[in-house]
Design an enzyme around this catalytic site. Structure first.
Site, mmCIF file in Angstrom:
data_model
loop_
_atom_site.group_PDB
_atom_site.id
_atom_site.type_symbol
_atom_site.label_atom_id
_atom_site.label_comp_id
_atom_site.label_asym_id
_atom_site.label_seq_id
_atom_site.Cartn_x
_atom_site.Cartn_y
_atom_site.Cartn_z
ATOM 1 N N GLY A 1 0.772 -1.238 0.000
ATOM 2 C CA GLY A 1 0.000 0.000 0.000
ATOM 3 C C GLY A 1 0.801 1.285 0.000
ATOM 4 O O GLY A 1 0.518 2.181 0.787
ATOM 5 N N ALA B 1 0.152 5.081 1.796
ATOM 6 C CA ALA B 1 1.160 5.487 2.777
ATOM 7 C C ALA B 1 1.730 6.865 2.428
ATOM 8 O O ALA B 1 1.889 7.721 3.314
ATOM 9 C CB ALA B 1 2.267 4.439 2.856
ATOM 10 N N ASP C 1 -6.848 1.099 2.989
ATOM 11 C CA ASP C 1 -5.386 1.277 3.065
ATOM 12 C C ASP C 1 -5.026 2.627 3.687
ATOM 13 O O ASP C 1 -4.030 2.755 4.401
ATOM 14 C CB ASP C 1 -4.749 1.102 1.676
ATOM 15 C CG ASP C 1 -5.510 1.814 0.566
ATOM 16 O OD1 ASP C 1 -6.551 2.429 0.849
ATOM 17 O OD2 ASP C 1 -5.072 1.759 -0.596
#
Ligand code: MEV
Length: 330
Positions: free
Chosen positions: A109, A113, A154
């Site tokens: 992800g 991030a 995410d």
């Protein structure tokens, strides 16, 4: 303050992949592979980006021209975060440096991030106090803007960290207490082993593939999503109770449903089969499917055997810790 560094964790979906795009819950765990972003105020009206992880060493853009000129593919998330931030606030020039502690290939992800890390850094630098939920909404809007699809799970993992029970778009973001979570260094008798297929999954394409399936047979697919929801709810209880055997069995059940959705692949199937045959309680793909990683729940006795079986079947064992801390200022 003129300079700030923020780090964010990666993620792995434990249960509820795909159905979470359609107003259903999932369970996601953050992983200790972190992403770092340093943002610095500079003179002038320019954005300078150094992102060696994606081959960008000195990218420059006039902040007055954000949104006007073509966006560099590798910096889509960075540019849209900056564009959204500057659209409502005045701020001077900035230099952004990013560093990946994990490869964007593994499906941990990196887009979410970077989005969360950069957004948090910008709000902090500007001195704006913002709640996690508002920051989530800001970041989720960016992700939807760039990708067009996605549940935002995410983004929540990168921001909040830990193990989350998450419903589409952040309608529900609830921390699940899983002490000493399933890592090979924990004192628990069971762990989650992560195997990488070596193939990068294309999430938006797979999400659209499922959407197409749903368009053709909405009743069947809705039913499949409802069944996954039941599995997710049972899995939440099994994790809270630390009933790892049950969690493994539920992974197997979830995998059957993902196969029905047509998102597994030969490589994933091989690693999952190898893990089960080597004694795992259960195994499934994690994320969009088509590649990336699979997970297996094992105990102390089967761990080494399962890891070896995954490697013998062509996979790479990723030694990650689950349940890492969320976004933090370093
Ligand atoms: C992708 O890693 C997981 C999906 O459920 C998409 C999403 O939730 O955004 C397939």
């Amino acid at each position: 303050m003129n300079k700030i560094k923020v780090s964010t964790p990666g993620k792995l979906m434990l249960f509820g992949d795909h159905s979470v795009v359609y107003n259903r819950p999932c369970i996601v765990a953050s992983v200790d592979q972190r992403f770092e972003v340093v943002v610095e105020k500079i003179k002038g009206k320019e954005m300078v980006v150094q992102a060696p992880g994606v081959g960008i060493y000195d990218y420059r853009k006039d902040l007055n021209k954000l949104g006007e000129t073509r966006i560099t593919k590798e910096l889509r998330f960075v540019e849209v975060v900056v564009r959204e931030f500057y659209s409502k606030r005045t701020f001077g020039g900035i230099k952004i440096k990013t560093k990946n502690h994990f490869s964007s290939e593994h499906g941990f992800g990196s887009s979410a991030a970077v989005t969360v890390g950069l957004s948090k850094a910008l709000f902090e630098l500007k001195g704006i106090k913002i709640s996690n939920k508002k920051l989530f909404d800001f970041c989720y809007k960016v992700v939807l803007d760039v990708q067009g699809v996605g549940s935002g799970f995410d983004v929540a993992a990168a921001l909040y960290g830990g193990v989350l029970y998450f419903v589409t778009g952040g309608r529900k973001i609830e921390k699940i207490k899983v002490p000493n979570f399933l890592t090979s260094e924990s004192s628990e008798p069971s762990y989650i082993v992560v195997g990488y297929t070596g193939i990068k999954a294309d999430t938006p394409t797979l999400v659209r593939q499922v959407a197409e399936l749903k368009r053709h047979d909405p009743e069947k697919i809705e039913k499949c999503f409802d069944e996954i929801t039941k599995i997710v709810k049972k899995a939440k209880i099994s994790l809270e109770k630390k009933d790892w055997k049950r969690a493994g069995e539920l992974m197997n059940e979830n995998q059957v449903k993902l196969e029905e959705l047509g998102v597994s692949s030969v490589e994933l199937d091989n690693l999952i089969k190898a893990a089960r045959e080597a004694g795992a309680y259960g195994a499934k793909l994690s994320g969009a499917g088509g590649g990336d990683c699979m997970l297996a729940v094992v105990n102390k006795k089967t761990k080494d055997k399962v890891e070896k079986a995954i490697e013998d079947a062509g996979g790479e064992v990723m030694r990650v810790k689950l349940g890492a801390e969320g976004a933090k200022i370093e």
